[in-house]
Design an enzyme around this catalytic site. Structure first.
Site, PDB file in Angstrom:
ATOM      1  N   GLU A   1      -6.294   6.738  -1.314  1.00  0.00           N
ATOM      2  CA  GLU A   1      -6.355   5.510  -0.520  1.00  0.00           C
ATOM      3  C   GLU A   1      -6.832   4.323  -1.359  1.00  0.00           C
ATOM      4  OE1 GLU A   1      -5.300   4.877   2.938  1.00  0.00           O
ATOM      5  OE2 GLU A   1      -4.242   6.362   1.775  1.00  0.00           O
TER       6      GLU A   1
ATOM      7  N   HIS B   1       0.844  -1.206   0.000  1.00  0.00           N
ATOM      8  CA  HIS B   1       0.000   0.000   0.000  1.00  0.00           C
ATOM      9  C   HIS B   1       0.881   1.259   0.000  1.00  0.00           C
ATOM     10  CE1 HIS B   1      -3.593   2.396   1.359  1.00  0.00           C
ATOM     11  NE2 HIS B   1      -2.639   3.143   1.886  1.00  0.00           N
ATOM     12  N   GLU B   2       1.908   1.262   0.845  1.00  0.00           N
ATOM     13  CA  GLU B   2       2.796   2.428   0.938  1.00  0.00           C
ATOM     14  C   GLU B   2       3.595   2.622  -0.355  1.00  0.00           C
ATOM     15  OE1 GLU B   2       2.769   4.759   3.315  1.00  0.00           O
ATOM     16  OE2 GLU B   2       1.025   3.577   3.834  1.00  0.00           O
TER      17      GLU B   2
ATOM     18  N   HIS C   1       1.503   4.271  -2.980  1.00  0.00           N
ATOM     19  CA  HIS C   1       1.430   5.735  -2.865  1.00  0.00           C
ATOM     20  C   HIS C   1       2.628   6.379  -3.575  1.00  0.00           C
ATOM     21  CE1 HIS C   1      -2.037   6.470  -0.339  1.00  0.00           C
ATOM     22  NE2 HIS C   1      -1.591   5.769   0.683  1.00  0.00           N
TER      23      HIS C   1
HETATM   24 ZN   LIG Z   1      -2.643   5.119   2.307  1.00  0.00          ZN
END
Ligand SMILES: [Zn+2]
Length: 272
Positions: free
Chosen positions: A197, A139-140, A143
């Site tokens: 997100e 997830h990071e 980003h």
């Molecule tokens: Zn996030």
């Protein structure tokens, strides 16, 4: 001074460009982004801020204290990073780096150009599994691949023109430092939008699946985070705000990337 600010504003508007930071992959993230600051500036700032933060962690004796824990985190990141090529081929050449910081907060982050940190609070308080750790880091990393910090800074500049003015006033050297602080602040402290997100969730599960980690772990991870809520919610939730449809979206997308997970597991078994 007013004319000067006007001049900078013109420069910023002229410098605004629409980009496609990543390819769609199996999860099909394809939103175009408007950027008012270059990747080079943001990445240089991130590297400077990261080096400074790791130096401070070292001074406080909070950097990579537990060799086995560090090895575990680095091992997971080492499997995730090659999968970034699906979304952007240039990411393979990024200066990827991860450290474990001894801090009792439930948090992890990835600054632009792949500069990452995992806090011991995330590992210990969530009793996190490898699959779940891969979900957080996937997830990071997503980003960073989507350059969400650069996009957030660009959005701020649209209203404030703050960096351009500061940069012009302080000169190039100070500009790098100034942007470094802004990049660190945006990545570590500012809440991300629901759009960011969702994109990070979807790309994250694909990265994990391709690396041979069960993508469903993203679901159990967010459920664990939510259970920790209450009076003292994890810091991670303040910068990665959850929304009511997140779990349903993660379930759908982790299901979609299951074939990638199965094929990664299959080829790993053949390789043994
Ligand atoms: Zn996030």
């Amino acid at each position: 001074m007013r004319a000067f600010i006007g001049f900078i504003a013109v420069l910023l508007v002229a410098g605004c460009q629409t980009v496609e930071t990543t390819k769609g992959g199996t999860v099909g993230v394809d939103r175009q982004q408007r950027m008012a600051v270059s990747s080079e500036e943001v990445n240089a700032g991130a590297q400077k801020a990261y080096a400074q933060m790791m130096g401070e962690a070292q001074k406080k004796n909070a950097l990579d204290r537990d060799a086995a824990q560090v090895q575990r985190v680095k091992g997971i990141v080492a499997r995730l990073v090659p999968q970034t090529a699906t979304f952007r081929p240039d990411a393979a050449k990024w200066p990827w780096e991860v450290h474990v910081i001894s801090l009792d907060e439930v948090n992890a982050w990835c600054m632009p150009a792949g500069k990452m940190a995992v806090y011991t609070g995330l590992i210990n308080k969530l009793q996190i599994t490898d699959d779940e750790l891969a979900a957080v880091m996937g997830h990071e990393i997503a980003h960073a691949l989507r350059e969400h910090s650069r996009e957030q800074i660009s959005q701020q500049m649209g209203t404030q023109a703050a960096i351009g003015i500061a940069g012009a006033l302080f000169g190039i050297g100070e500009l790098g430092q100034g942007i470094g602080n802004v990049v660190a602040d945006v990545t570590l402290n500012k809440p991300k939008s629901r759009t960011h997100e969702t994109e990070a969730d979807r790309i994250g599960v694909e990265l994990a699946a391709r690396a041979g980690y069960d993508p469903h772990a993203a679901v159990s991870l967010w459920e664990k985070m939510a259970r920790m809520g209450g009076s003292e919610p994890p810091q991670f939730l303040s910068t990665h705000p959850s929304h009511e449809s997140r779990i349903a979206d993660l379930k759908a997308y982790s299901e979609r990337v299951m074939p990638l997970y199965q094929s990664a597991k299959g080829s790993a078994a053949v390789g043994k």
